[in-house]
Design a protein around this motif. Structure first.
Motif, PDB file in Angstrom:
ATOM      1  N   PHE A 284       0.826  -1.201   0.000  1.00  0.00           N
ATOM      2  CA  PHE A 284       0.000   0.000   0.000  1.00  0.00           C
ATOM      3  C   PHE A 284       0.864   1.256   0.000  1.00  0.00           C
ATOM      4  O   PHE A 284       2.003   1.238   0.461  1.00  0.00           O
ATOM      5  CB  PHE A 284      -0.955   0.004   1.197  1.00  0.00           C
ATOM      6  CG  PHE A 284      -0.276  -0.018   2.542  1.00  0.00           C
ATOM      7  CD1 PHE A 284       0.022   1.160   3.214  1.00  0.00           C
ATOM      8  CD2 PHE A 284       0.069  -1.226   3.145  1.00  0.00           C
ATOM      9  CE1 PHE A 284       0.637   1.149   4.455  1.00  0.00           C
ATOM     10  CE2 PHE A 284       0.686  -1.243   4.392  1.00  0.00           C
ATOM     11  CZ  PHE A 284       0.975  -0.059   5.046  1.00  0.00           C
ATOM     12  N   TYR A 285       0.281   2.340  -0.537  1.00  0.00           N
ATOM     13  CA  TYR A 285       0.984   3.612  -0.662  1.00  0.00           C
ATOM     14  C   TYR A 285       0.057   4.737  -0.200  1.00  0.00           C
ATOM     15  O   TYR A 285      -1.131   4.744  -0.519  1.00  0.00           O
ATOM     16  CB  TYR A 285       1.394   3.878  -2.112  1.00  0.00           C
ATOM     17  CG  TYR A 285       2.095   2.731  -2.790  1.00  0.00           C
ATOM     18  CD1 TYR A 285       3.432   2.462  -2.546  1.00  0.00           C
ATOM     19  CD2 TYR A 285       1.404   1.913  -3.695  1.00  0.00           C
ATOM     20  CE1 TYR A 285       4.078   1.408  -3.182  1.00  0.00           C
ATOM     21  CE2 TYR A 285       2.032   0.861  -4.330  1.00  0.00           C
ATOM     22  CZ  TYR A 285       3.368   0.612  -4.062  1.00  0.00           C
ATOM     23  OH  TYR A 285       4.007  -0.434  -4.682  1.00  0.00           O
ATOM     24  N   PHE A 286       0.623   5.695   0.502  1.00  0.00           N
ATOM     25  CA  PHE A 286      -0.138   6.874   0.921  1.00  0.00           C
ATOM     26  C   PHE A 286      -0.614   7.648  -0.300  1.00  0.00           C
ATOM     27  O   PHE A 286       0.151   7.904  -1.229  1.00  0.00           O
ATOM     28  CB  PHE A 286       0.744   7.771   1.792  1.00  0.00           C
ATOM     29  CG  PHE A 286       0.104   9.080   2.170  1.00  0.00           C
ATOM     30  CD1 PHE A 286      -0.736   9.166   3.264  1.00  0.00           C
ATOM     31  CD2 PHE A 286       0.351  10.236   1.430  1.00  0.00           C
ATOM     32  CE1 PHE A 286      -1.329  10.377   3.616  1.00  0.00           C
ATOM     33  CE2 PHE A 286      -0.234  11.448   1.780  1.00  0.00           C
ATOM     34  CZ  PHE A 286      -1.074  11.508   2.875  1.00  0.00           C
ATOM     35  N   MET A 287      -1.871   8.028  -0.298  1.00  0.00           N
ATOM     36  CA  MET A 287      -2.425   8.810  -1.396  1.00  0.00           C
ATOM     37  C   MET A 287      -2.729  10.241  -0.935  1.00  0.00           C
ATOM     38  O   MET A 287      -2.263  11.200  -1.515  1.00  0.00           O
ATOM     39  CB  MET A 287      -3.689   8.144  -1.940  1.00  0.00           C
ATOM     40  CG  MET A 287      -4.290   8.841  -3.146  1.00  0.00           C
ATOM     41  SD  MET A 287      -5.591   7.874  -3.941  1.00  0.00           S
ATOM     42  CE  MET A 287      -6.798   7.744  -2.630  1.00  0.00           C
ATOM     43  N   GLU A 288      -3.509  10.371   0.137  1.00  0.00           N
ATOM     44  CA  GLU A 288      -3.837  11.682   0.668  1.00  0.00           C
ATOM     45  C   GLU A 288      -4.497  11.513   2.027  1.00  0.00           C
ATOM     46  O   GLU A 288      -4.889  10.410   2.415  1.00  0.00           O
ATOM     47  CB  GLU A 288      -4.781  12.449  -0.264  1.00  0.00           C
ATOM     48  CG  GLU A 288      -6.141  11.788  -0.447  1.00  0.00           C
ATOM     49  CD  GLU A 288      -7.017  12.550  -1.421  1.00  0.00           C
ATOM     50  OE1 GLU A 288      -6.716  13.720  -1.719  1.00  0.00           O
ATOM     51  OE2 GLU A 288      -8.012  11.973  -1.891  1.00  0.00           O
ATOM     52  N   MET A 289      -4.626  12.615   2.739  1.00  0.00           N
ATOM     53  CA  MET A 289      -5.378  12.614   3.983  1.00  0.00           C
ATOM     54  C   MET A 289      -6.495  13.633   3.871  1.00  0.00           C
ATOM     55  O   MET A 289      -6.249  14.796   3.535  1.00  0.00           O
ATOM     56  CB  MET A 289      -4.504  12.947   5.189  1.00  0.00           C
ATOM     57  CG  MET A 289      -5.263  12.881   6.507  1.00  0.00           C
ATOM     58  SD  MET A 289      -4.215  13.127   7.947  1.00  0.00           S
ATOM     59  CE  MET A 289      -5.392  12.794   9.269  1.00  0.00           C
ATOM     60  N   ASN A 290      -7.713  13.185   4.128  1.00  0.00           N
ATOM     61  CA  ASN A 290      -8.864  14.076   4.142  1.00  0.00           C
ATOM     62  C   ASN A 290      -9.085  14.537   5.574  1.00  0.00           C
ATOM     63  O   ASN A 290      -9.389  13.727   6.462  1.00  0.00           O
ATOM     64  CB  ASN A 290     -10.113  13.369   3.606  1.00  0.00           C
ATOM     65  CG  ASN A 290     -10.010  13.122   2.116  1.00  0.00           C
ATOM     66  OD1 ASN A 290      -9.735  14.036   1.340  1.00  0.00           O
ATOM     67  ND2 ASN A 290     -10.203  11.888   1.699  1.00  0.00           N
ATOM     68  N   THR A 291      -8.944  15.825   5.793  1.00  0.00           N
ATOM     69  CA  THR A 291      -8.989  16.382   7.146  1.00  0.00           C
ATOM     70  C   THR A 291     -10.414  16.769   7.526  1.00  0.00           C
ATOM     71  O   THR A 291     -10.702  17.921   7.867  1.00  0.00           O
ATOM     72  CB  THR A 291      -8.037  17.589   7.236  1.00  0.00           C
ATOM     73  OG1 THR A 291      -8.363  18.517   6.186  1.00  0.00           O
ATOM     74  CG2 THR A 291      -6.592  17.163   7.087  1.00  0.00           C
ATOM     75  N   ARG A 292     -11.292  15.793   7.474  1.00  0.00           N
ATOM     76  CA  ARG A 292     -12.716  16.030   7.730  1.00  0.00           C
ATOM     77  C   ARG A 292     -13.401  14.681   7.897  1.00  0.00           C
ATOM     78  O   ARG A 292     -12.776  13.627   7.760  1.00  0.00           O
ATOM     79  CB  ARG A 292     -13.352  16.761   6.549  1.00  0.00           C
ATOM     80  CG  ARG A 292     -13.099  16.062   5.216  1.00  0.00           C
ATOM     81  CD  ARG A 292     -13.859  16.683   4.065  1.00  0.00           C
ATOM     82  NE  ARG A 292     -13.401  16.234   2.775  1.00  0.00           N
ATOM     83  CZ  ARG A 292     -13.709  15.081   2.198  1.00  0.00           C
ATOM     84  NH1 ARG A 292     -14.476  14.219   2.839  1.00  0.00           N
ATOM     85  NH2 ARG A 292     -13.257  14.755   1.005  1.00  0.00           N
ATOM     86  N   LEU A 293     -14.671  14.707   8.183  1.00  0.00           N
ATOM     87  CA  LEU A 293     -15.494  13.515   8.172  1.00  0.00           C
ATOM     88  C   LEU A 293     -15.740  13.125   6.714  1.00  0.00           C
ATOM     89  O   LEU A 293     -15.872  13.986   5.854  1.00  0.00           O
ATOM     90  CB  LEU A 293     -16.822  13.814   8.868  1.00  0.00           C
ATOM     91  CG  LEU A 293     -17.667  12.630   9.326  1.00  0.00           C
ATOM     92  CD1 LEU A 293     -16.962  11.857  10.413  1.00  0.00           C
ATOM     93  CD2 LEU A 293     -19.025  13.130   9.820  1.00  0.00           C
ATOM     94  N   GLN A 294     -15.797  11.816   6.450  1.00  0.00           N
ATOM     95  CA  GLN A 294     -16.005  11.346   5.082  1.00  0.00           C
ATOM     96  C   GLN A 294     -17.483  11.025   4.819  1.00  0.00           C
ATOM     97  O   GLN A 294     -18.230  10.693   5.742  1.00  0.00           O
ATOM     98  CB  GLN A 294     -15.198  10.068   4.844  1.00  0.00           C
ATOM     99  CG  GLN A 294     -13.686  10.284   4.794  1.00  0.00           C
ATOM    100  CD  GLN A 294     -13.237  10.805   3.442  1.00  0.00           C
ATOM    101  OE1 GLN A 294     -13.216  12.011   3.228  1.00  0.00           O
ATOM    102  NE2 GLN A 294     -12.858   9.930   2.553  1.00  0.00           N
ATOM    103  N   VAL A 295     -17.865  11.087   3.556  1.00  0.00           N
ATOM    104  CA  VAL A 295     -19.225  10.719   3.156  1.00  0.00           C
ATOM    105  C   VAL A 295     -19.560   9.309   3.642  1.00  0.00           C
ATOM    106  O   VAL A 295     -20.670   9.025   4.070  1.00  0.00           O
ATOM    107  CB  VAL A 295     -19.375  10.794   1.614  1.00  0.00           C
ATOM    108  CG1 VAL A 295     -20.752  10.330   1.176  1.00  0.00           C
ATOM    109  CG2 VAL A 295     -19.107  12.205   1.117  1.00  0.00           C
ATOM    110  N   GLU A 296     -18.584   8.404   3.605  1.00  0.00           N
ATOM    111  CA  GLU A 296     -18.816   6.994   3.907  1.00  0.00           C
ATOM    112  C   GLU A 296     -18.630   6.638   5.378  1.00  0.00           C
ATOM    113  O   GLU A 296     -18.553   5.451   5.737  1.00  0.00           O
ATOM    114  CB  GLU A 296     -17.919   6.117   3.032  1.00  0.00           C
ATOM    115  CG  GLU A 296     -16.436   6.390   3.150  1.00  0.00           C
ATOM    116  CD  GLU A 296     -15.942   7.475   2.198  1.00  0.00           C
ATOM    117  OE1 GLU A 296     -14.734   7.505   1.938  1.00  0.00           O
ATOM    118  OE2 GLU A 296     -16.771   8.288   1.718  1.00  0.00           O
ATOM    119  N   HIS A 297     -18.598   7.632   6.261  1.00  0.00           N
ATOM    120  CA  HIS A 297     -18.389   7.332   7.682  1.00  0.00           C
ATOM    121  C   HIS A 297     -19.441   6.397   8.288  1.00  0.00           C
ATOM    122  O   HIS A 297     -19.148   5.694   9.263  1.00  0.00           O
ATOM    123  CB  HIS A 297     -18.307   8.631   8.497  1.00  0.00           C
ATOM    124  CG  HIS A 297     -19.618   9.302   8.708  1.00  0.00           C
ATOM    125  ND1 HIS A 297     -20.148  10.210   7.815  1.00  0.00           N
ATOM    126  CD2 HIS A 297     -20.525   9.200   9.713  1.00  0.00           C
ATOM    127  CE1 HIS A 297     -21.322  10.622   8.264  1.00  0.00           C
ATOM    128  NE2 HIS A 297     -21.571  10.033   9.412  1.00  0.00           N
TER     129      HIS A 297
END
Length: 663
Positions: A284-297
């Motif tokens: 696996f490879y780091f892609m990004e970090m979303n600094t919020r709640l996600q739609v799929e939570h």
């Protein structure tokens, strides 16, 4: 804990946050635009403040207006939801300066992770594995093209400040790079106000796996396991599930610890998601970090039993995390389906219109952990406008294992009835039933790989749909019965057999002719394709019927609007338009020389001018609608006769863009 919060968002996430706040006894303030004056999220909150015009840049993206609303209503904190201002470091900082808590990470963490390029440099220092690529500041097209050649095709161009699939293009060969880069930069600038991009090697058959992390202001950080979000179209998620199929405990711990290391590297506080691209072998490879709640939570909530919005509120109020890592357990399997206003058969073109019918599964709970859950920001009768995202709702199911979750999802989708505009509900059922998804053979190209099974497939059989229409008509006739035989609408005749012609147009534009016969003993026949079959139909409640046609039997839901009928059954659905044979007798064919706007939107590029020769399939113009670009291609070889609009013009759905002279 806070006594009052302002929710700086709209739609289902605003309703979702309001539901948890209400359970905790926290008062809520909504903000709304002109288009959302009567929206569901406005009614879901205790107070509401108008903040501007319909366009997000004139309302929901105006940080100062949001802060003024918070001050005016005495809100102690702002929950940004996702999208809009949720990952805006300047807004987070402005909240802090105004003495209003930002229910999210500190501005420094948003800044560190807001740029994909800067975040990857930071992750490299933290020892988190990265995909090979160029993440630097240089943006000259020739330089980026050279870097793509060095990395090796295929490559992925990604908006550095992007998210949600916006500003992202897959490039297979060098000849395509410049056009893809220009389009990517336009979309990035329109969506994020920043056209910087990065270029990465495209991983073959990648899985998209993300880790839910949570940090508090006391130095604690945990991961709440993973979600598999590999099923995507246009780089946007379609189905999400937790836990990821095939994940071993060892790999889960490895990815979770890497995600926590990423969060700790920026002193993260609140809910965040670390997204990874995973090879089929598990690397696996780091892609990004979303600094919020996600739609799929919600799928994480379903398998852990924890309300993540409640966690956000408690952490933002200064409380410690509600649970430590060793206390977290996962149980069962959950899947989320995004119900969107779009036409999968037309390359997922977003749709607009009124929700004439919007019926959720009878057993669905709203905004709560349950075997079947629906999170929606709209109600029956609401309008899906071109101003915002095309998502109507999220349907979430939980099962003891993946097989049970799959069965529940298919059943729940079958009970989800939406009429008034194109949706992806039938498409989602086909994805869930596809070999690849059913067997958890997942990667981001699943939809393309299963194209034959997913597109152009029939729904409810024609005979079933026609039987449903006949059942509805017979019920309407029964409701208007009188004792006067001359005023009755049941087909009574003194001599002979009465027939009612049913000439219909299906969703593909094909015409079908049948007839409904009224026999003297009160029974009915349907004649279709040379067969005369007995029809028996009885109502089962509002819009539901038990229908038998010959040896076939269905339980159908039938909704009528004018001469249009939408019929839903366990096998699928069908839309039929009842035609007046006289009114339609003189219709001709489609004029291939006219090119019209497929939806309301803005014309952002014109690639041709009057007098220019074009080839079939050649891109003629680009429209922007619902935060996405849509290319309009020539339907045939020809010459551009006249161009009717200019770049920058706003177009209504069906507006004629240009005219072609075709052979």
């Amino acid at each position: 804990m806070f006594k009052k919060i302002l929710i700086a968002n709209r739609g289902e996430i605003a309703c979702r946050v309001a539901a948890t706040a209400r359970r905790l006894g926290i008062r809520t303030v909504a903000v709304y635009s002109d288009a959302d004056a009567g929206a569901r999220h406005v009614r879901a909150c205790d107070e509401a403040v108008h903040i501007g015009a319909s366009a997000p840049r004139e309302s929901y993206l105006l940080a100062q207006r949001v802060l003024e609303a918070a001050r005016a209503t005495g809100a102690e904190a702002v929950h940004p939801g996702y999208g809009f201002l949720s990952e805006n470091e300047h807004f987070a900082r402005a909240c802090a300066e105004a003495g209003i808590a930002f229910i999210g990470p500190p501005a420094s963490a948003i800044a560190a992770m807001g740029s994909k390029a800067a975040a990857k440099a930071l992750m490299e220092k933290a020892g988190v594995p990265l995909v090979p690529g160029y993440h630097g500041e240089r943006q000259e097209p020739d330089f980026l093209k050279a870097e793509a050649g060095r990395i090796g095709y295929p490559v992925l161009i990604k908006a550095s400040a992007g998210g949600g699939g916006k500003g992202m293009r897959l490039v297979q060969q060098a000849e395509e790079f410049e056009a893809a880069l220009a389009s990517c930069k336009r979309e990035a600038a329109a969506s994020f106000g920043d056209d910087h991009v990065l270029v990465e090697r495209y991983v073959t058959r990648p899985r998209h796996i993300e880790i839910q992390v949570f940090g508090d202001s006391h130095g604690e950080c945990v991961y709440l396991f993973e979600r598999d979000c590999s099923v995507q179209r246009r780089h946007q998620k379609v189905l999400e599930e937790a836990p990821a199929p095939g994940m071993t405990p060892e790999r889960r711990a490895e990815m979770g610890e890497a995600a926590v290391a990423a969060a700790r590297a920026v002193a993260y506080v609140g809910a965040g998601t670390v997204e990874f691209i995973a090879e089929q072998d598990g690397r696996f490879y780091f892609m990004e970090m979303n600094t919020r709640l996600q739609v799929e939570h919600p799928v994480t909530e379903a398998i852990t039993g924890h309300d993540l919005v409640e966690w956000q509120l408690r952490v933002a109020a200064g409380e410690p995390l509600p649970a430590r890592q060793h206390e977290l357990r996962l149980h069962g399997h959950a899947i989320e389906a995004r119900l969107c206003a779009e036409n999968p058969e037309a390359q997922f073109l977003p749709a607009t219109g009124r929700l004439r019918v919007f019926r959720a599964p009878a057993a669905a709970a709203e905004f709560a952990v349950a075997p079947v859950r629906i999170d929606a920001g709209v109600r029956e009768g609401d309008e899906i406008s071109p101003w915002y995202d095309s998502m109507i709702a999220k349907l979430i199911v939980w099962g003891e294992d993946r097989a049970q979750a799959l069965a529940r999802l298919d059943a729940a989708l079958a009970e989800t009835h939406i009429v008034g505009l194109h949706t992806n509900v039938a498409f989602l059922r086909r994805v869930v039933a596809s070999r690849s998804f059913a067997q958890a053979d997942l990667d981001t190209a699943l939809i393309e790989r299963e194209r034959e099974a997913l597109f152009g497939q029939p729904g409810l059989p024609l005979e079933g749909a026609l039987a449903g229409v006949a059942a509805r008509l017979l019920q309407e006739e029964a409701a208007t019965q009188t004792t006067d035989p001359w005023s009755r609408r049941d087909g009574w005749r003194l001599h002979g057999v009465a027939r009612r012609r049913l000439e219909v147009l299906d969703a593909a534009g094909q015409r079908h002719v049948a007839s409904l016969e009224y026999l003297h003993d009160g029974s009915h026949l349907v004649e279709l394709a040379g067969q005369r079959l007995p029809l028996r139909a009885g109502p089962l409640g509002a819009d539901r019927y038990d229908v038998r046609l010959g040896e076939r039997r269905w339980t159908l839901s039938v909704y009528r609007h004018g001469d249009g009928f939408a019929v839903f059954g366990p096998q699928g659905s069908a839309s039929l338009q009842w035609l007046d044979a006289i009114a339609h007798a003189g219709e001709g064919g489609h004029d291939a020389g006219r090119l019209t706007a497929p939806m309301p939107g803005k014309l952002i590029a014109l690639h041709v001018q009057a007098g220019q020769s074009v080839r079939k399939g050649q891109a003629l113009a680009v429209m922007e609608a619902m935060k996405m670009e849509h290319s309009i291609a020539a339907p045939a070889d020809g010459i551009v006769d006249v161009v009717l609009y200019r770049v920058g013009d706003q177009l209504a759905e069906g507006a004629e863009l240009l005219r072609l002279k075709t052979a």
